[in-house]
Design a protein around this motif. Structure first.
Motif, PDB file in Angstrom:
ATOM      1  N   GLU A 116       1.138  -1.369   0.298  1.00  0.00           N
ATOM      2  CA  GLU A 116      -0.030  -0.071  -0.180  1.00  0.00           C
ATOM      3  C   GLU A 116       1.099   1.028   0.073  1.00  0.00           C
ATOM      4  OE1 GLU A 116       0.372  -1.376   4.347  1.00  0.00           O
ATOM      5  OE2 GLU A 116       0.193  -1.810   2.105  1.00  0.00           O
ATOM      6  N   ARG A 129     -11.017 -10.283   0.441  1.00  0.00           N
ATOM      7  CA  ARG A 129      -9.558 -10.047  -0.184  1.00  0.00           C
ATOM      8  C   ARG A 129      -8.597  -8.472   0.007  1.00  0.00           C
ATOM      9  NH1 ARG A 129      -5.351 -12.619  -4.340  1.00  0.00           N
ATOM     10  NH2 ARG A 129      -6.811 -11.163  -6.000  1.00  0.00           N
ATOM     11  N   ASP A 130      -9.636  -7.619  -0.961  1.00  0.00           N
ATOM     12  CA  ASP A 130      -9.802  -6.437  -1.272  1.00  0.00           C
ATOM     13  C   ASP A 130     -10.061  -5.599  -0.808  1.00  0.00           C
ATOM     14  OD1 ASP A 130      -7.303  -7.485  -2.811  1.00  0.00           O
ATOM     15  OD2 ASP A 130      -8.430  -7.319  -4.679  1.00  0.00           O
ATOM     16  N   GLY A 175     -11.834  -5.854   2.695  1.00  0.00           N
ATOM     17  CA  GLY A 175     -12.059  -6.103   3.882  1.00  0.00           C
ATOM     18  C   GLY A 175     -13.473  -6.006   4.329  1.00  0.00           C
ATOM     19  N   GLN A 179      -6.600   1.778  -1.294  1.00  0.00           N
ATOM     20  CA  GLN A 179      -7.914   0.828   0.112  1.00  0.00           C
ATOM     21  C   GLN A 179      -7.403  -0.637  -0.244  1.00  0.00           C
ATOM     22  OE1 GLN A 179     -11.027   2.237   0.829  1.00  0.00           O
ATOM     23  NE2 GLN A 179     -11.174   4.642   0.636  1.00  0.00           N
ATOM     24  N   MET A 180      -6.990  -0.912  -1.521  1.00  0.00           N
ATOM     25  CA  MET A 180      -7.328  -2.154  -1.637  1.00  0.00           C
ATOM     26  C   MET A 180      -5.852  -2.899  -1.737  1.00  0.00           C
ATOM     27  SD  MET A 180      -9.864  -2.090  -4.920  1.00  0.00           S
ATOM     28  CE  MET A 180      -9.330  -4.047  -5.638  1.00  0.00           C
ATOM     29  N   GLN A 207      -4.570  -1.616   0.416  1.00  0.00           N
ATOM     30  CA  GLN A 207      -4.035  -2.001   2.018  1.00  0.00           C
ATOM     31  C   GLN A 207      -4.900  -3.431   2.715  1.00  0.00           C
ATOM     32  OE1 GLN A 207      -5.932   1.474   3.576  1.00  0.00           O
ATOM     33  NE2 GLN A 207      -3.570   2.899   3.529  1.00  0.00           N
ATOM     34  N   HIS A 208      -5.858  -3.526   2.099  1.00  0.00           N
ATOM     35  CA  HIS A 208      -6.836  -4.374   2.626  1.00  0.00           C
ATOM     36  C   HIS A 208      -5.894  -5.761   1.913  1.00  0.00           C
ATOM     37  CE1 HIS A 208     -10.313  -2.789   3.920  1.00  0.00           C
ATOM     38  NE2 HIS A 208     -10.383  -2.189   2.767  1.00  0.00           N
ATOM     39  N   ARG A 209      -5.544  -5.788   1.172  1.00  0.00           N
ATOM     40  CA  ARG A 209      -4.696  -6.781   0.464  1.00  0.00           C
ATOM     41  C   ARG A 209      -3.398  -7.523   1.108  1.00  0.00           C
ATOM     42  NH1 ARG A 209      -4.000  -8.612  -6.440  1.00  0.00           N
ATOM     43  NH2 ARG A 209      -6.196  -8.407  -6.234  1.00  0.00           N
ATOM     44  N   GLN A 212      -2.856  -6.933   4.018  1.00  0.00           N
ATOM     45  CA  GLN A 212      -2.930  -7.485   5.167  1.00  0.00           C
ATOM     46  C   GLN A 212      -3.741  -8.606   5.894  1.00  0.00           C
ATOM     47  OE1 GLN A 212      -6.165  -4.185   6.962  1.00  0.00           O
ATOM     48  NE2 GLN A 212      -4.674  -2.603   7.297  1.00  0.00           N
ATOM     49  N   THR A 213      -3.978  -9.127   4.201  1.00  0.00           N
ATOM     50  CA  THR A 213      -4.789 -10.990   3.803  1.00  0.00           C
ATOM     51  C   THR A 213      -3.566 -11.764   3.802  1.00  0.00           C
ATOM     52  OG1 THR A 213      -4.875 -11.015   1.927  1.00  0.00           O
ATOM     53  CG2 THR A 213      -6.613  -9.618   3.442  1.00  0.00           C
TER      54      THR A 213
END
Length: 329
Positions: A4, A192-193, A195, A321-322, A324-326, A328-329
Motif C-alpha cells: 500500500e 481480500r481487497d 475487507g 485502499q484495496m 491496504q486490504h490485500r 493485510q490478508t
C-alpha cells in the motif's frame, strides 16, 4: 516495501480525451496527501493544464517528486495530441502505457494500476484485438477469461455477468457456470481487497419481476437459481433472484454488499445514476489491483478545462485502499 505504500501507476488513456486534464486535477487534489502516483505518458500534454510536471527514470522516484510536480515516466506519442480529435496513430502509445503499468504492478514496483479512459473505437481502428480495457488487462496478466468487472461507488457495488457484448448475444452467453465463476471471484475479492469478512451477495433476476415464477421468462429457474443453490452450498450468503426494478432502492441496497447483474446496462445504469461522479471501475480476478474512473474519454469537452477529476480521484483512493486490504490478508 508494503504494497500500500508503493506508488500507483496511472496510465495516459487517450491523449485526445480528458485524461490529461483529470490527471492534472487529481494531482492538485492529492499532492499534499500521502497518496502517490506516477503517470506513464506524455509530460508536455499534462503540463498544458498548468500543473508542474517532472519526468522521472523509475517509478521509485515518485515519492521525491510528487509533492512538487506530477511524476511522469515518459512514453512518446506518434502524432500530436489535439484535444477532442482522437488519432489512431497514438494507439501504440496508449496500449504501451497500459502494458508498462501492468508490468510495474506485477513486478512489485507499483502498488496498483489506475487507468485513464480509452476509446475502444480508436484502438480498434489500429488493430486492437480486445473488446476493452478489462479483457486486455486479463491478457497482460495471463489470466484471460478470469476477469470480472465491478463498478463501485460509496452507496453501491455492481458486477455485470456478461460485459461488452450486444444484448441479444448477452442473453445467449448467460450461463449457470458463468454466474458461478463471476460470483466466486467477486466473493473472494470482497474479502481480500475490500475487507468484508462475510459478503452479502444479491443476485438480480433477468426478466421483469424476476420472471414472476416463470410467467415472464424461465431463465431464473433454469439458469440463475441453480447457480445460487450451488454457491449457497459452498457457504456464500446469497439472496434473490431480486426483481431488477426494485433492488436498487436505498432500503434494498442496505441489505447487500454487491449486486450480481445479468448484463452490462442492468449493472451500470443504477450505479451511474446514483453516483457517476464518484463511480469507480475495478477489475477483479487479476493478480494485480486495477481501478479506473467510471466514465469515458469525453472528447466533446476535452481541452476546455471543465472535466471533473472526482471519479479519477475516487479510483486512485480505492486502489490505495484495496492495496491496504490485500496487504493485510
Amino acid at each position: 516495501m508494503a504494497e500500500e505504500s508503493r506508488p500507483l501507476a496511472l496510465t495516459m488513456g487517450d491523449p485526445a480525451g480528458i485524461g490529461p486534464e483529470i490527471t492534472a486535477g487529481a494531482w492538485r487534489s492529492l499532492h499534499e496527501s500521502s497518496l502517490r502516483f506516477a503517470v506513464l505518458g506524455d509530460a508536455a500534454l499534462i503540463a498544458r493544464s498548468g500543473v508542474p510536471v517532472r519526468e522521472i527514470d523509475t517509478i521509485g522516484q515518485t515519492a521525491d517528486v510528487f509533492a512538487h510536480a506530477v511524476p511522469v515516466l515518459p512514453i512518446p506519442l506518434a502524432a500530436p495530441a489535439i484535444a477532442g480529435e482522437p488519432d489512431s496513430r497514438n494507439a501504440g502509445a496508449i496500449t504501451t502505457s497500459i502494458a508498462r503499468a501492468v508490468e510495474l504492478a506485477r513486478n512489485g514496483q507499483a502498488g496498483a494500476v489506475v487507468t485513464n479512459p480509452i476509446s475502444k473505437i480508436v484502438l480498434k481502428k489500429a488493430g486492437f484485438a480486445y473488446p476493452g480495457h478489462t479483457e486486455y488487462l486479463a491478457a497482460l496478466c495471463n489470466v484471460p477469461g478470469r476477469e470480472v468487472m465491478m463498478l463501485a461507488c460509496p452507496e453501491l457495488r455492481v458486477v455485470p455477468i456478461t460485459i461488452h457484448v450486444g444484448l441479444r448475444r448477452a442473453l445467449d452467453e448467460l450461463t449457470t457456470e458463468g454466474i458461478m465463476t463471476a460470483t466466486r471471484t467477486t466473493h473472494a475479492a470482497l474479502i481480500r481487497d475490500f475487507g468484508i469478512a462475510a459478503p452479502r451477495i444479491a443476485m438480480a433476476g433477468l426478466n421483469p419481476h424476476a420472471g414472476e415464477d416463470g410467467s415472464m421468462g424461465t431463465e431464473e429457474q433454469t439458469i440463475i437459481i441453480p447457480a445460487m443453490k450451488t454457491l449457497r452450498a459452498e457457504g456464500m450468503d446469497i439472496t434473490g433472484p431480486w426483481p431488477p426494478d426494485t433492488m436498487f432502492t436505498p432500503p434494498a441496497r442496505a441489505r447487500y454488499d454487491v449486486a450480481m447483474c445479468m448484463y452490462h446496462d442492468q449493472a451500470l445504469i443504477p450505479l451511474k445514476t446514483i453516483d457517476m461522479a464518484n463511480g469507480v471501475n475495478t477489475t477483479l480476478g487479476l493478480p494485480i489491483i486495477r481501478t479506473s474512473p467510471d466514465h469515458g474519454t469525453a472528447f466533446d469537452i476535452a481541452g476546455r478545462g471543465v472535466a471533473d477529476p472526482a471519479s479519477l480521484v475516487a479510483a486512485l483512493d480505492m486502489a490505495r485502499q484495496m492495496a491496504q486490504h490485500r496487504n493485510q490478508t
